[in-house]
Write a protein that holds these residues in place. Sequence first.
Motif, short mmCIF file in Angstrom:
data_model
loop_
_atom_site.label_atom_id
_atom_site.label_comp_id
_atom_site.label_asym_id
_atom_site.label_seq_id
_atom_site.Cartn_x
_atom_site.Cartn_y
_atom_site.Cartn_z
N ASP A 102 -3.19 12.08 -8.40
CA ASP A 102 -2.94 11.21 -7.51
C ASP A 102 -4.26 10.55 -6.53
O ASP A 102 -4.26 9.52 -5.95
CB ASP A 102 -1.69 11.71 -6.44
CG ASP A 102 -0.52 11.56 -7.14
OD1 ASP A 102 -0.19 10.83 -8.19
OD2 ASP A 102 0.56 12.36 -6.66
N ASP A 103 -5.02 11.57 -6.04
CA ASP A 103 -6.17 11.19 -5.41
C ASP A 103 -7.35 10.38 -6.11
O ASP A 103 -7.70 9.52 -5.43
CB ASP A 103 -6.77 12.50 -4.81
CG ASP A 103 -7.63 13.24 -6.22
OD1 ASP A 103 -7.23 13.18 -7.38
OD2 ASP A 103 -8.32 14.11 -6.00
N SER A 153 -0.42 4.54 -0.74
CA SER A 153 -1.42 5.59 -0.63
C SER A 153 -0.76 6.85 -0.42
O SER A 153 -0.98 7.91 -1.07
CB SER A 153 -2.54 5.27 0.36
OG SER A 153 -3.34 4.18 0.05
N ASP A 154 0.01 6.94 0.72
CA ASP A 154 0.74 7.88 1.00
C ASP A 154 2.08 8.59 0.39
O ASP A 154 2.51 9.71 0.74
CB ASP A 154 0.97 7.94 2.43
CG ASP A 154 -0.22 7.77 3.45
OD1 ASP A 154 -1.34 8.32 2.97
OD2 ASP A 154 -0.23 7.08 4.38
N ASP A 174 0.93 -1.18 0.01
CA ASP A 174 0.00 -0.09 -0.10
C ASP A 174 0.86 1.24 0.11
O ASP A 174 1.65 1.60 0.75
CB ASP A 174 -0.73 0.16 1.10
CG ASP A 174 -1.86 1.14 1.17
OD1 ASP A 174 -1.74 1.97 0.83
OD2 ASP A 174 -3.09 0.93 1.87
N ARG A 212 -5.26 6.81 -5.90
CA ARG A 212 -5.37 6.23 -4.37
C ARG A 212 -6.75 5.82 -4.18
O ARG A 212 -6.93 4.59 -3.67
CB ARG A 212 -5.35 7.59 -3.46
CG ARG A 212 -5.25 7.11 -2.23
CD ARG A 212 -5.17 8.54 -1.38
NE ARG A 212 -5.24 8.20 0.19
CZ ARG A 212 -4.26 8.39 1.11
NH1 ARG A 212 -3.28 9.30 0.50
NH2 ARG A 212 -4.33 8.01 2.41
N GLN A 213 -7.67 6.21 -5.00
CA GLN A 213 -9.11 5.42 -4.88
C GLN A 213 -9.14 4.23 -5.64
O GLN A 213 -9.59 3.32 -5.12
CB GLN A 213 -10.31 6.76 -5.43
CG GLN A 213 -10.39 7.74 -4.60
CD GLN A 213 -11.30 8.65 -5.18
OE1 GLN A 213 -11.89 8.64 -6.09
NE2 GLN A 213 -11.27 9.90 -4.60
N PRO A 263 -4.37 1.86 -5.01
CA PRO A 263 -3.14 2.38 -4.16
C PRO A 263 -1.98 1.81 -3.78
O PRO A 263 -1.46 1.87 -2.85
CB PRO A 263 -3.81 2.74 -3.05
CG PRO A 263 -4.90 1.67 -2.76
CD PRO A 263 -5.40 1.17 -4.18
N TRP A 264 -1.78 0.51 -4.54
CA TRP A 264 -0.67 -0.61 -4.25
C TRP A 264 0.32 -0.63 -5.32
O TRP A 264 0.13 -0.20 -6.60
CB TRP A 264 -1.33 -1.81 -4.25
CG TRP A 264 -2.41 -1.91 -3.17
CD1 TRP A 264 -2.33 -2.03 -2.03
CD2 TRP A 264 -3.83 -1.98 -3.41
NE1 TRP A 264 -3.56 -2.31 -1.36
CE2 TRP A 264 -4.42 -2.11 -2.33
CE3 TRP A 264 -4.41 -2.04 -4.68
CZ2 TRP A 264 -5.84 -2.10 -2.29
CZ3 TRP A 264 -5.93 -1.81 -4.61
CH2 TRP A 264 -6.63 -2.14 -3.36
N LEU A 292 2.38 8.27 -3.38
CA LEU A 292 2.13 8.30 -4.52
C LEU A 292 2.66 9.91 -5.25
O LEU A 292 3.09 9.71 -6.28
CB LEU A 292 0.53 8.40 -4.91
CG LEU A 292 -0.24 7.14 -4.59
CD1 LEU A 292 -1.69 7.20 -4.94
CD2 LEU A 292 0.26 5.98 -5.53
#
Length: 295
Positions: free
Chosen positions: A251-252, A223-224, A221, A255-256, A259-260, A226
């Motif tokens: 990126d948002d 997510s934080d 993960d 992320r949805q 996010p991996w 990207l």
Amino acid sequence: MTEPLCLLTVHAHPDDEASKGAATVAKYTAEGVRSVLVCCTGGEAGDILNPAVDTPEVRENLAVVRMRELNASVAAIGYSQLYLLGYHDSGMPDTETNRRPDNFANAPMDEAVGRLVTIIREERPQVVVTYGDDRKFYPHPDHIRVHEISVVAFDAAGDPERFPDAGEPWQPAKMYYTGFSIARVKALHEAYLQRGEESPYASWFERGFEERADRFTTMVDVSDFLHKRREALLAHRTQVDPNGFWMRLPDDVVRQVFPWEEYVLARSLVDTGVAEGDVEDDLFAGLRASTSAKR
């Protein structure tokens, strides 16, 4: 007594470190893991893909420019150390560059493996990330050679009879192949289409990407991190057009929908603690408490 955690990644050209696993490395760097990049060539045979920087000066000094871009990407991701394996870009088959004796694909196998073994023994990584053998979808000679030298060096680094002058033997515990899963490509492809954008992944399906069998064992993960991947990609100005299709998905949104970053666990000398059939979420699974290999 355990060794400090270290992650070593092997890539073919400048920009590969940004497009393959950059957010994962940024994540582990933020955790305090030492991260090391081995870049095997200078990318001298690459095309200039950003019209804004396609100038005579850049074309004449492409090797220097790409090294400058690589250093900016390394800083963005947070790598602790960059090693250059020292080979010329091999270009694609049947090109003049591909016939150069100093290119990576034409280097003596033992020489290239020995250079990588020296770095592994110096850095003592528990985890090595490299490429799988993907000759069908992207048969670039340098990517093929990255795979070939990595799988040999993984074992040779721990063998005191191999390359005795290359430093004290060190056996990495795990080796992963990085890649793009069908699930990721489909998710991003659909996200582009839903936004009314032309999808850069459409050509992947035309080339038979959907027909391959996914074997990914590990999903990290990111997510934080990207934004770190984006920053690293944009550092390669000759290779990435900031206004091009590849950069148009925010990126948002990524992320949805996905996010991996995904990997194949190709070798493990430790018990990962992950049940058969389950998916790992950590390249260091089985290594956090101990770095002892199974006997």
